[in-house]
Design a protein around this motif. Structure first.
Motif, PDB file in Angstrom:
ATOM      1  N   LEU A 160     -45.703 -18.437  34.170  1.00 12.78           N
ATOM      2  CA  LEU A 160     -45.071 -17.121  34.313  1.00 12.78           C
ATOM      3  C   LEU A 160     -43.586 -17.280  34.591  1.00 12.78           C
ATOM      4  O   LEU A 160     -43.202 -18.069  35.456  1.00 12.78           O
ATOM      5  CB  LEU A 160     -45.725 -16.360  35.478  1.00 12.78           C
ATOM      6  CG  LEU A 160     -45.065 -15.031  35.871  1.00 12.78           C
ATOM      7  CD1 LEU A 160     -45.255 -13.983  34.775  1.00 12.78           C
ATOM      8  CD2 LEU A 160     -45.623 -14.518  37.195  1.00 12.78           C
ATOM      9  N   ASP A 161     -42.749 -16.513  33.869  1.00 12.47           N
ATOM     10  CA  ASP A 161     -41.331 -16.412  34.190  1.00 12.47           C
ATOM     11  C   ASP A 161     -41.174 -15.235  35.146  1.00 12.47           C
ATOM     12  O   ASP A 161     -41.256 -14.075  34.742  1.00 12.47           O
ATOM     13  CB  ASP A 161     -40.508 -16.195  32.911  1.00 12.47           C
ATOM     14  CG  ASP A 161     -39.002 -16.251  33.181  1.00 12.47           C
ATOM     15  OD1 ASP A 161     -38.596 -16.084  34.347  1.00 12.47           O
ATOM     16  OD2 ASP A 161     -38.228 -16.452  32.221  1.00 12.47           O
ATOM     17  N   GLY A 162     -40.982 -15.533  36.429  1.00 10.21           N
ATOM     18  CA  GLY A 162     -40.963 -14.503  37.466  1.00 10.21           C
ATOM     19  C   GLY A 162     -39.584 -13.928  37.709  1.00 10.21           C
ATOM     20  O   GLY A 162     -38.855 -14.380  38.592  1.00 10.21           O
ATOM     21  N   GLU A 163     -39.214 -12.927  36.940  1.00 11.42           N
ATOM     22  CA  GLU A 163     -37.954 -12.208  37.183  1.00 11.42           C
ATOM     23  C   GLU A 163     -38.254 -10.964  38.023  1.00 11.42           C
ATOM     24  O   GLU A 163     -39.411 -10.678  38.328  1.00 11.42           O
ATOM     25  CB  GLU A 163     -37.303 -11.830  35.843  1.00 11.42           C
ATOM     26  CG  GLU A 163     -36.606 -12.997  35.149  1.00 11.42           C
ATOM     27  CD  GLU A 163     -35.327 -13.440  35.869  1.00 11.42           C
ATOM     28  OE1 GLU A 163     -34.893 -12.755  36.826  1.00 11.42           O
ATOM     29  OE2 GLU A 163     -34.774 -14.486  35.489  1.00 11.42           O
ATOM     30  N   ILE A 164     -37.233 -10.200  38.367  1.00 12.56           N
ATOM     31  CA  ILE A 164     -37.423  -8.989  39.190  1.00 12.56           C
ATOM     32  C   ILE A 164     -38.368  -8.030  38.458  1.00 12.56           C
ATOM     33  O   ILE A 164     -38.165  -7.723  37.285  1.00 12.56           O
ATOM     34  CB  ILE A 164     -36.067  -8.297  39.447  1.00 12.56           C
ATOM     35  CG1 ILE A 164     -35.162  -9.202  40.284  1.00 12.56           C
ATOM     36  CG2 ILE A 164     -36.280  -6.945  40.136  1.00 12.56           C
ATOM     37  CD1 ILE A 164     -33.763  -8.656  40.489  1.00 12.56           C
ATOM     38  N   ALA A 245     -30.268 -19.970  30.696  1.00 12.96           N
ATOM     39  CA  ALA A 245     -30.730 -21.260  31.246  1.00 12.96           C
ATOM     40  C   ALA A 245     -32.169 -21.151  31.756  1.00 12.96           C
ATOM     41  O   ALA A 245     -32.996 -22.048  31.539  1.00 12.96           O
ATOM     42  CB  ALA A 245     -29.805 -21.723  32.374  1.00 12.96           C
ATOM     43  N   GLY A 246     -32.463 -20.039  32.442  1.00 16.60           N
ATOM     44  CA  GLY A 246     -33.810 -19.854  32.984  1.00 16.60           C
ATOM     45  C   GLY A 246     -34.853 -19.703  31.883  1.00 16.60           C
ATOM     46  O   GLY A 246     -35.948 -20.284  31.957  1.00 16.60           O
ATOM     47  N   ASP A 247     -34.535 -18.960  30.846  1.00 11.08           N
ATOM     48  CA  ASP A 247     -35.472 -18.771  29.730  1.00 11.08           C
ATOM     49  C   ASP A 247     -35.774 -20.118  29.062  1.00 11.08           C
ATOM     50  O   ASP A 247     -36.934 -20.449  28.761  1.00 11.08           O
ATOM     51  CB  ASP A 247     -34.876 -17.827  28.670  1.00 11.08           C
ATOM     52  CG  ASP A 247     -34.351 -16.524  29.255  1.00 11.08           C
ATOM     53  OD1 ASP A 247     -34.794 -16.156  30.353  1.00 11.08           O
ATOM     54  OD2 ASP A 247     -33.493 -15.898  28.605  1.00 11.08           O
ATOM     55  N   VAL A 248     -34.710 -20.882  28.850  1.00  8.67           N
ATOM     56  CA  VAL A 248     -34.844 -22.182  28.190  1.00  8.67           C
ATOM     57  C   VAL A 248     -35.632 -23.153  29.079  1.00  8.67           C
ATOM     58  O   VAL A 248     -36.475 -23.919  28.592  1.00  8.67           O
ATOM     59  CB  VAL A 248     -33.439 -22.736  27.847  1.00  8.67           C
ATOM     60  CG1 VAL A 248     -33.497 -24.174  27.387  1.00  8.67           C
ATOM     61  CG2 VAL A 248     -32.780 -21.856  26.787  1.00  8.67           C
TER      62      VAL A 248
HETATM   63 MG   LIG Z   1     -34.611 -16.062  34.208  1.00  5.80          MG
END
Ligand SMILES: [Mg+2]
Ligand SMILES: Nc1ncnc2c1ncn2[C@@H]1O[C@H](COP(=O)(O)OP(=O)(O)OP(=O)(O)O)[C@@H](O)[C@H]1O
Length: 302
Positions: A160-164, A245-248
């Motif tokens: 999981l990519d945990g963004e807001i 950067a976070g997505d990658v």
């Molecule tokens: Mg991100």
């Protein structure tokens, strides 16, 4: 042929006008350039997976409008399978208009899209059992819950990519996720009144996640798993642009898991790919290929 990895979630389109300086008031301003770029956590992660040489599909939704077709064509151009990126008639895609000055300061106007259905019953999940990892973001709860439940039933690792996001999304997703990797703002929003990062990560683990992690930009990545608290430093590079950067990082982490790497190896690999991305402009154009990553990591001592 099935894909190694499926990424499900958000796709947006950014329209960027570079200016000398950001306007203080209304008027007409001459842009030095015009750039149109796809964005969105899961969509950009899918591009990273493809750049790293793995077969990948993006599952998502947008409007059947010019922006929707532009996003779909761009992803397909990067080699991403878009057969389940559905463009809905009478719906409108998410688009951002971005003014950026010479120092990189941005003014962003985001339209979140309209009339895009939330339900996920149209998704064909037959391929999930043949993939090696599933990555979701927090922008399409119904789709993410469906695919993570299916992956869990087949023993496929989920990330999981945990963004807001709203808490109900986390309540639904965390029990179905093996590797929850938050951004710092995402972790803080999930933590609410709890401000200690390790305590929040512990709370995430209590939802059933094997690995609870937070990426902290140049401060690297902190996580808790069965081996306790661990940290991977960010690699020292000549940083030009940290967009994406976070997505990658998440896309690269999914690649590492799909290839059977353990958590420590996966964090190091993802950190290397994300650091190299930061040495180039653009969230997608700057993603390194496997050869660059292998050569870079071979020279690092952490
Ligand atoms: Mg991100
Ligand atoms: N300045 C930097 N130098 C080296 N590596 C970086 C830098 N910034 C980010 N990274 C790498 O990328 C990872 C993810 O970055 P970050 O925590 O900023 O993601 P994020 O907050 O999700 O941002 P976004 O989603 O906007 O890309 C970090 O853990 C690190 O490995």
């Amino acid at each position: 042929m099935s894909n190694d990895i499926i990424c499900l979630g958000k796709s947006t389109l950014d329209l960027i006008w570079p200016l000398e300086s950001l306007p203080g008031k209304g008027g007409k301003f001459i842009a030095r350039d015009f750039i149109q770029l796809g964005g969105g956590m899961a969509a950009t992660a899918a591009v990273a997976v493809s750049r790293l040489g793995r077969k990948v599909a993006f599952y998502g939704r947008a409007g059947d409008d010019a922006a929707g077709h532009a996003m779909l064509d761009e992803l397909a151009g990067y080699g991403v399978d878009v057969s389940q990126f559905r463009l809905f008639p009478n719906a409108r895609s998410s688009v951002s208009g971005i003014l950026v000055d010479k120092e990189g300061e941005r003014a962003i106007a985001n339209f979140r899209g309209a009339d895009i259905p939330d339900e996920a019953h149209w998704l064909d999940l037959d391929d999930v059992a043949q993939t090696h990892a599933v990555l979701v973001d927090v922008r399409w709860k119904e789709g993410a819950v469906s695919i993570c439940a299916k992956a869990r039933a087949h023993g496929i690792p989920t990330i999981l990519d945990g963004e807001i996001a709203d808490l109900d999304i986390y309540d639904a997703l965390l029990p179905l996720v093996d590797h929850a990797i938050f951004s710092l703002p995402g972790l803080r929003s999930y933590g609410g009144a709890v401000t200690n990062h390790l305590q929040i990560l512990q709370k995430v683990r209590e939802q059933g996640c094997k690995v609870a992690a937070v990426t902290m930009g140049a401060q690297g990545c902190l996580w808790i798993d069965d081996n306790g608290v661990q940290h991977q430093a960010a690699f020292g590079v000549n940083v030009v642009d940290t967009t994406g950067a976070g997505d990658v990082f998440h896309g690269a982490y999914a690649v590492a898991l799909a290839e059977g790497k353990n958590t420590v190896e996966a964090m190091r690999f993802a950190s290397g790919v994300a650091a190299l991305k930061c040495t180039h402009y653009g969230g997608r154009a700057g993603i390194p290929d496997r050869e660059e990553v292998d050569a870079f990591l071979a020279e690092q001592f952490c």
